[in-house]
Design a protein around this motif. Structure first.
Motif, PDB file in Angstrom:
ATOM      1  N   LYS A   1      27.016   6.274   6.006  1.00 12.76           N
ATOM      2  CA  LYS A   1      26.563   5.499   5.360  1.00 12.76           C
ATOM      3  C   LYS A   1      26.061   5.671   4.164  1.00 12.76           C
ATOM      4  N   LYS A   2      24.737   5.861   4.505  1.00 12.00           N
ATOM      5  CA  LYS A   2      23.421   6.753   3.484  1.00 12.00           C
ATOM      6  C   LYS A   2      24.370   8.137   3.062  1.00 12.00           C
ATOM      7  N   MET A   3      24.606   8.769   3.674  1.00 16.91           N
ATOM      8  CA  MET A   3      25.375   9.732   3.229  1.00 16.91           C
ATOM      9  C   MET A   3      26.414   9.916   2.216  1.00 16.91           C
ATOM     10  N   LEU A   4      27.208   9.231   2.999  1.00 18.81           N
ATOM     11  CA  LEU A   4      27.930   9.487   1.734  1.00 18.81           C
ATOM     12  C   LEU A   4      27.832   8.081   0.077  1.00 18.81           C
TER      13      LEU A   4
ATOM     14  N   LEU B   1      37.804  11.238  10.435  1.00 14.73           N
ATOM     15  CA  LEU B   1      37.647  12.178  12.067  1.00 14.73           C
ATOM     16  C   LEU B   1      38.381  10.874  12.734  1.00 14.73           C
ATOM     17  N   THR B   2      39.302  10.868  11.881  1.00 14.34           N
ATOM     18  CA  THR B   2      40.191   9.827  13.304  1.00 14.34           C
ATOM     19  C   THR B   2      41.483  10.823  13.157  1.00 14.34           C
TER      20      THR B   2
ATOM     21  N   GLY C   1      34.848   7.791  -0.804  1.00 15.18           N
ATOM     22  CA  GLY C   1      35.236   5.812   0.037  1.00 15.18           C
ATOM     23  C   GLY C   1      35.361   6.556   1.629  1.00 15.18           C
ATOM     24  N   ARG C   2      36.891   6.044   1.881  1.00 13.29           N
ATOM     25  CA  ARG C   2      37.043   5.354   3.136  1.00 13.29           C
ATOM     26  C   ARG C   2      37.872   7.305   3.667  1.00 13.29           C
ATOM     27  N   ARG C   3      37.917   8.136   2.788  1.00  9.78           N
ATOM     28  CA  ARG C   3      38.479   9.185   3.529  1.00  9.78           C
ATOM     29  C   ARG C   3      37.741   9.864   4.202  1.00  9.78           C
ATOM     30  N   ALA C   4      36.417   9.809   4.480  1.00 11.83           N
ATOM     31  CA  ALA C   4      35.756  10.344   5.283  1.00 11.83           C
ATOM     32  C   ALA C   4      35.803  10.072   6.869  1.00 11.83           C
TER      33      ALA C   4
END
Length: 438
Positions: free
Chosen positions: A408-411, A366-367, A359-362
């Motif tokens: 996005k593709k990696m996720l 990064l931030t 999801g958005r965790r990655a």
């Protein structure tokens, strides 16, 4: 030694150190450059700082310099401040007269004092330059350069030690180590820094007396470990400390993990120190927090596993409790300021969060302000342990530098590969509202 014999020029000396010596000499006192700065100039190195020795007392020095502050309890020193540069001025030390015995000693006469282990706890005993030289720790630190006649006084054959590339204590090694156990660490630091060997008689008592470091204040040991590991020779220093049995009194939780030269724990510490040395030698920034996080990582992992097994805690809770316990135990030996212990915790917590990438965790990770430190730490772990850990580190290597479309593709690929990643929650459909218009 005359100027022609030693080759030291005033151009090699800090202008502020020259000012201090000229003013002391002008006031009728003796003054000399002493210690590491003289040694380094003779060896062709650029000194980091310049220390001065004089027969003026700390109070007399303060009377000559408005920019002077007196520091120290065990031995009073004068710090003369020129902006960012500090010239340390010490009064010649004399021989220990110890506590007065039968005869009465004047109130203004200083005496030294030792504890039960022979360690000096008070040492405000002033003397002559000859006595001061005998009180210095290593032979190459007992050389005095005079700006009055440009000579170097070599009281303990320091130049010979430099030529032989040998670290040698002045006096009886066991007595000198008992006076100040930190000299054992200094012997190792000088040996690695100057590419020398520790002489046999100087090295002989170290293993037997290593435990005396337990008597040194934790704050002082923090400063000493920074000098040991952030000198650009950290790996060599660590290996020599291990050779002489000096890791256990500094890092008692780590010591059992590095008994085997080929253990993953030993390889991990060496790899982190290699990377730290490379960064320092390339003038890149380093933080002690990263190094301490590495030195305590495997003790933390083991403690967390034990706590989880014994108390039934969740992995998350056991990890957090173990983090607190491991840092608390370490600070009993070496004080770790809060500004570093906070970063240590951040690096450790990221090791738990970086595997959770769905999801958005990655993108959120990064931030994180300490993402880079956490990622670098994970990468070293992966390089040492291999397997899934290395694959995870490599995934983050590509993800953080990828374009948005690639990320996005990696996720998406990750979700398909894992198969058991978190599924998107199905929205509950609202029941259709009834039409009441009949």
């Amino acid at each position: 030694m005359t100027r022609g014999e030693h080759g030291i020029s005033r151009e090699d000396v800090s202008p502020n150190a020259l000012k201090v010596m000229y003013r002391l000499n002008g006031a009728g006192f003796e003054s000399y450059l002493v210690g590491g700065c003289v040694r380094d100039i003779l060896m062709g190195h650029e000194p980091k700082d310049f220390d001065v020795a004089t027969n003026a007392t700390p109070e007399q020095i303060k009377g000559l310099f408005r920019n002077c502050r007196l520091i120290g309890r065990r031995f009073r020193l004068a710090h003369i401040v020129f902006g960012r540069e500090v010239i340390e001025v010490a009064t010649f030390r004399g021989h220990h007269s110890e506590e007065p015995e039968a005869k009465e000693v004047p109130k203004n006469k200083a005496v030294s004092k030792r504890d039960a282990h022979g360690q000096l706890v008070r040492d405000n005993v002033f003397g002559s330059i000859e006595e001061d030289a005998e009180r210095r720790d290593f032979t190459f630190n007992a050389m005095y350069y005079s700006v009055a006649d440009f000579t170097v006084k070599d009281f303990a054959n320091g130049l010979e030690a430099i030529e032989k590339r040998e670290v040698r204590l002045i006096g009886d090694p066991e007595v000198r180590y008992r006076e100040d156990p930190v000299r054992m660490l200094r012997a190792v630091r000088f040996a690695t820094k100057l590419s020398m060997r520790i002489s046999d008689d100087t090295a002989a008592p170290i293993k037997q007396l290593a435990s005396l470091l337990n008597n040194i204040p934790a704050a002082r040991l923090f400063e000493e470990t920074l000098k040991l590991f952030l000198s650009g020779q950290g790996e060599k220093t660590f290996l020599m400390l291990r050779e002489y049995g000096l890791i256990a009194p500094l890092f008692p939780q780590l010591a059992p993990f590095i008994e085997d030269e080929n253990s993953r724990e030993m390889q991990f510490v060496r790899k982190v120190l290699q990377n730290t040395d490379e960064r320092i030698n390339n003038d890149q920034r380093v933080t002690p927090a990263f190094l301490y996080a590495a030195l305590l990582w495997y003790p933390l992992e083991e403690r967390a596993q034990i706590m989880q097994a014994e108390s039934g805690l969740s992995a998350h809770d056991a990890f957090n409790l173990a983090s607190t316990e491991v840092i608390a135990k370490q600070t009993q030996r070496i004080m770790i300021p809060k500004r570093f212990s906070t970063v240590i915790r951040d690096i450790w917590i990221l090791q738990q969060r970086l595997p959770k990438r769905f999801g958005r965790r990655a993108f959120q990770l990064l931030t994180h302000p300490k993402f880079r430190a956490g990622y670098d730490f994970l990468l070293v772990r992966g390089q040492v342990e291999g397997g899934a850990l290395l694959e995870l580190a490599q995934w983050w290597t590509h993800f953080q530098h990828g374009e948005p479309g690639k990320q996005k593709k990696m996720l998406n690929d990750l979700r398909r590969q894992e198969g058991d990643g978190p599924k998107p929650r199905k929205r509950k459909r609202r029941p259709a509202s009834r039409n009441t218009d009949a």
